[in-house]
Design a protein around this motif. Structure first.
Motif, PDB file in Angstrom:
ATOM      1  N   GLN A 603      -3.386  -6.323  -2.111  1.00 41.47           N
ATOM      2  CA  GLN A 603      -3.888  -4.998  -1.738  1.00 41.47           C
ATOM      3  C   GLN A 603      -5.247  -5.121  -1.056  1.00 41.47           C
ATOM      4  N   ALA A 604      -6.103  -5.965  -1.604  1.00 39.03           N
ATOM      5  CA  ALA A 604      -7.424  -6.174  -1.001  1.00 39.03           C
ATOM      6  C   ALA A 604      -7.291  -6.847   0.359  1.00 39.03           C
ATOM      7  N   ILE A 605      -6.374  -7.820   0.464  1.00 36.54           N
ATOM      8  CA  ILE A 605      -6.160  -8.503   1.744  1.00 36.54           C
ATOM      9  C   ILE A 605      -5.622  -7.520   2.780  1.00 36.54           C
ATOM     10  N   TYR A 606      -4.689  -6.668   2.370  1.00 33.72           N
ATOM     11  CA  TYR A 606      -4.150  -5.631   3.271  1.00 33.72           C
ATOM     12  C   TYR A 606      -5.274  -4.758   3.814  1.00 33.72           C
ATOM     13  N   GLU A 607      -6.187  -4.349   2.941  1.00 37.16           N
ATOM     14  CA  GLU A 607      -7.301  -3.489   3.355  1.00 37.16           C
ATOM     15  C   GLU A 607      -8.216  -4.209   4.342  1.00 37.16           C
ATOM     16  N   MET A 608      -8.468  -5.478   4.088  1.00 39.72           N
ATOM     17  CA  MET A 608      -9.347  -6.236   4.982  1.00 39.72           C
ATOM     18  C   MET A 608      -8.681  -6.507   6.326  1.00 39.72           C
ATOM     19  N   LEU A 677       4.342  -5.939  -1.490  1.00 41.89           N
ATOM     20  CA  LEU A 677       3.245  -6.659  -2.120  1.00 41.89           C
ATOM     21  C   LEU A 677       1.953  -5.840  -2.072  1.00 41.89           C
ATOM     22  N   ALA A 678       1.910  -4.861  -1.184  1.00 35.54           N
ATOM     23  CA  ALA A 678       0.769  -3.958  -1.068  1.00 35.54           C
ATOM     24  C   ALA A 678       1.289  -2.549  -0.826  1.00 35.54           C
ATOM     25  N   LYS A 679       0.507  -1.565  -1.229  1.00 33.83           N
ATOM     26  CA  LYS A 679       0.888  -0.173  -1.026  1.00 33.83           C
ATOM     27  C   LYS A 679       0.185   0.361   0.221  1.00 33.83           C
TER      28      LYS A 679
END
Length: 693
Positions: A603-608, A677-679
């Motif tokens: 989720q953090a990687i998606y945001e970055m 894996l991410a929302k």
């Protein structure tokens, strides 16, 4: 009708065997004849003003196609000053040959303007205004005269003699030389020196109108010469009004009172200071004036000397920011930095702030700043457009802040109105960056937001608000074009066989154009050959020829010109796997990509991946900042054992190409979302940084 024989060159036109070069030489000879005062050249050109034969002039940047007639007309217009009531060039029915015949005895060559005319400059009437001006620079008049002589190859001895005698006729002569100086040199920078001379000699500004009937105070941007002619007319008619004052050390007007200079003059003068802080303080104060009123801000326009710390387009930034300060004042939006906003700004403005601290500070602003604090930060970010590191920090902060505060803004009528107004104003800055993408945030609006937009639109007397309400109500759909090319010349996997031998071969290659042979070799090495390549360039001390290949081609944030950084990298490179090297540098950058148990935080990687490929808020040279993004992508590649079809290397730069992680990031975002894996972000807009590049 009176008719003169043609020059040999122009006769050739009639038998259609002349080359374009010979025709051009014919025009050059005729124009040179006009500049020497030969009236016969006027008649020669008049005979061909109705000639429709095609004529092409060749320039470095392209060709200009016209006709013999139009070229003849332009040459005459350039070398004459007939009043509209004498001969109107805009009147298509006007016959120049007939005009010449009817007024032959009245038409004369004027040595003051070096042009043909009927009414001399001393008999012309026009409007003017005089303003006091204290010239700030302590320059030598003689040095300024020498500077113009060197630039134009004009002779100023007669002017020096008049100045030595303190004869005010020198002002008229100076105006004449200023007006005709363009005949002696290409370009206009020498006009600045003429303006300085006038400012030092008379301590005032003569405001006149240009060809668009606008009052102007400078002549450097007077492309068509109308204002410079009007300045000359002023001095032709008023030089005798001035007498030398020994106490003042200048010529003083004896007949007219001179208006006191507005406060803006000193501010605009200070903007040319070599002291960055002085120039910026003056610029900030100037943004609190209404700079749209040119009449109230007479200045000498020495743009080539403006302090480099100011925004690159000072005029536009002043106009926009003066309107912004007025809007904020009317709507009680504070632009003052205080407390934590001052701390944030001051820290981010530091050029030597390590990326880890910068990134963490950006996150702090995004997470903790209130909507009522962002207007002041936007103002100071734009004032500091030339601060490279700051404007990229600003680009990320503004982009992510508005996305994460979107519902708060669109559900509050006042905040939504402010956002719409900012979007309109900042778009007028006329510069690349996120500043002109504010309206692209309207990717998500709900019924409540639509109701607020309708309310603003129904009561808006401001055209900016009305226009942007229309755009916002339609909504913005972000459609990314499918990625059709993942491998190309600037991004492919390669391996150099026998690196040492190839290195010697490339070093011996001659440089061509802007390319460096070592760049070509750098572009071909892969990750496993980095240490060997560095060893070779270090041995022959050629690091200055390879620049930033570690970050540019491999995404590793190491400055190859910093020997300490390079040494630390080599130790880690030999000790760690590629995956662990990426982890090390992500930690070094302060990028939190993992969960407490050490596993990847998707989720953090998606945001970055969404928000860390950053466009500057304004300017930034058209590039982007994506520090750490490629390292995140490499971790995903190692984890899932796929590159999604992309090469393993970020770029084969060759010192020419600059590759972005945009496409890779977009593909990995889709991968993480598809694999659940991410929302996905819901109810908020995505990043505007990648849009419009």
């Amino acid at each position: 009708m009176r008719r003169f024989p043609l020059f040999f060159f122009l006769n050739i036109w009639m038998i259609n065997v002349a080359s374009a070069q010979i025709i051009t030489e014919g025009f050059f000879k005729l124009e040179d004849s006009l500049k020497k005062g030969h009236k016969t050249a006027l008649y020669t050109l008049a005979n061909y003003m109705h000639d429709t034969t095609s004529y092409v002039e060749h320039y470095i940047d392209g060709n200009w196609e016209t006709t013999v007639g139009e070229k003849s007309k332009s040459v005459v217009k350039k070398n004459s000053l007939f009043l509209p009531n004498e001969f109107d060039w805009e009147d298509s029915t006007a016959d120049f040959s007939a005009f010449l015949s009817a007024h032959d005895s009245s038409i004369a060559f004027d040595a003051v303007t070096e042009k043909f005319l009927i009414t001399p400059v001393t008999k012309r009437v026009f409007e003017y205004k005089l303003y006091e001006y204290n010239f700030p620079d302590k320059l030598s008049i003689d040095s300024l005269l020498k500077s113009i002589e060197e630039d134009t190859e004009m002779d100023f001895q007669d002017l020096r003699n008049l100045l030595r005698k303190k004869d005010s006729y020198a002002l008229f002569l100076l105006a004449s030389k200023s007006y005709i100086s363009d005949n002696y040199v290409y370009g206009s920078l020498h006009r600045n020196t003429f303006e300085k001379l006038f400012a030092m000699l008379v301590n005032l500004l003569v405001s006149v109108k240009n060809e668009d009937d606008q009052w102007i105070w400078t002549y450097n941007q007077d492309y068509f010469g109308a204002a410079r002619l009007n300045q000359l007319i002023y001095w032709a008619n008023h030089y005798s009004d001035y007498k030398w004052d020994e106490v003042e050390g200048r010529f003083v007007n004896q007949k007219e009172s001179v208006a006191k200079k507005p406060a803006e003059v000193d501010l605009l003068t200070a903007m040319h200071s070599e002291d960055d802080s002085v120039a910026i303080k003056a610029f900030v104060k100037m943004t609190h004036y209404d700079t749209s009123k040119d009449d109230d801000a007479p200045i000498l326009d020495f743009k080539d000397e403006m302090n480099d710390a100011l925004p690159i387009f000072q005029d536009r930034f002043l106009q926009v920011l003066s309107r912004y300060t007025a809007y904020c004042s009317q709507n009680k939006l504070s632009l003052e930095l205080r407390g934590r906003t001052k701390f944030w700004f001051d820290q981010l403005a530091k050029g030597d702030l390590p990326f880890k601290q910068r990134y963490q500070l950006e996150n702090e602003v995004i997470d903790r700043a209130r909507v009522d604090e962002i207007s002041a930060l936007e103002y100071w970010f734009l004032v500091s457009e030339e601060n490279w590191d700051l404007t990229f920090s600003a680009g990320r902060i503004i982009d992510k802040f508005y996305s994460f505060h979107w519902n708060e803004i669109i559900h509050d009528t006042a905040q939504l109105k402010h956002y719409l107004k900012k979007a309109a104003l900042f778009d007028r800055l006329g510069i690349i960056g996120n500043c002109n993408k504010y309206m692209k945030k309207f990717q998500f609006i709900d019924d409540r937001a639509r109701a607020n937009l309708s309310l603003i639109g129904s009561t808006a007397k401001d055209r900016d608000l009305a226009n942007n309400v229309t755009i916002a109500r339609k909504g913005v759909k972000i459609i990314y074009e499918p990625i059709t090319r993942k491998i190309w010349d600037a991004n492919r996997d390669t391996l150099v066989t026998d690196l040492s031998k190839q290195y010697k071969k490339f070093v011996k290659k001659p440089h061509e154009d802007y390319e460096n042979p070592l760049h070509e070799l750098t572009a071909l090495i892969n990750y496993s050959q980095i240490a060997d390549f560095i060893s070779l360039v270090r041995k022959e001390k050629r690091f200055d020829e390879v620049y930033d290949f570690l970050e540019g081609d491999f995404g590793i944030p190491v400055d190859v010109e910093d020997s300490i950084q390079v040494e630390e990298f080599l130790v880690l490179y030999k000790k760690l796997s590629h995956e662990n090297l990426c982890r090390h540098y992500l930690h070094h950058l302060g990028i939190n990509y993992k969960k407490p148990d050490g596993s990847l935080d998707y989720q953090a990687i998606y945001e970055m991946l969404e928000f860390d490929i950053v466009d500057a808020l304004s300017g930034g040279g058209g590039g982007h900042r994506e520090t750490g993004v490629y390292l995140l992508i490499k971790l995903l590649e190692f984890k899932f054992k796929t590159t999604l079809g992309f090469p393993k290397k970020l770029c084969n730069g060759e010192g020419i190409y600059g590759c972005s992680s945009d496409d890779r990031a977009r593909e990995w975002i889709n991968y993480l979302l598809t694999k659940k894996l991410a929302k996905p972000f819901t109810g908020m807009p995505l990043s505007i940084s990648p849009l419009g590049r």
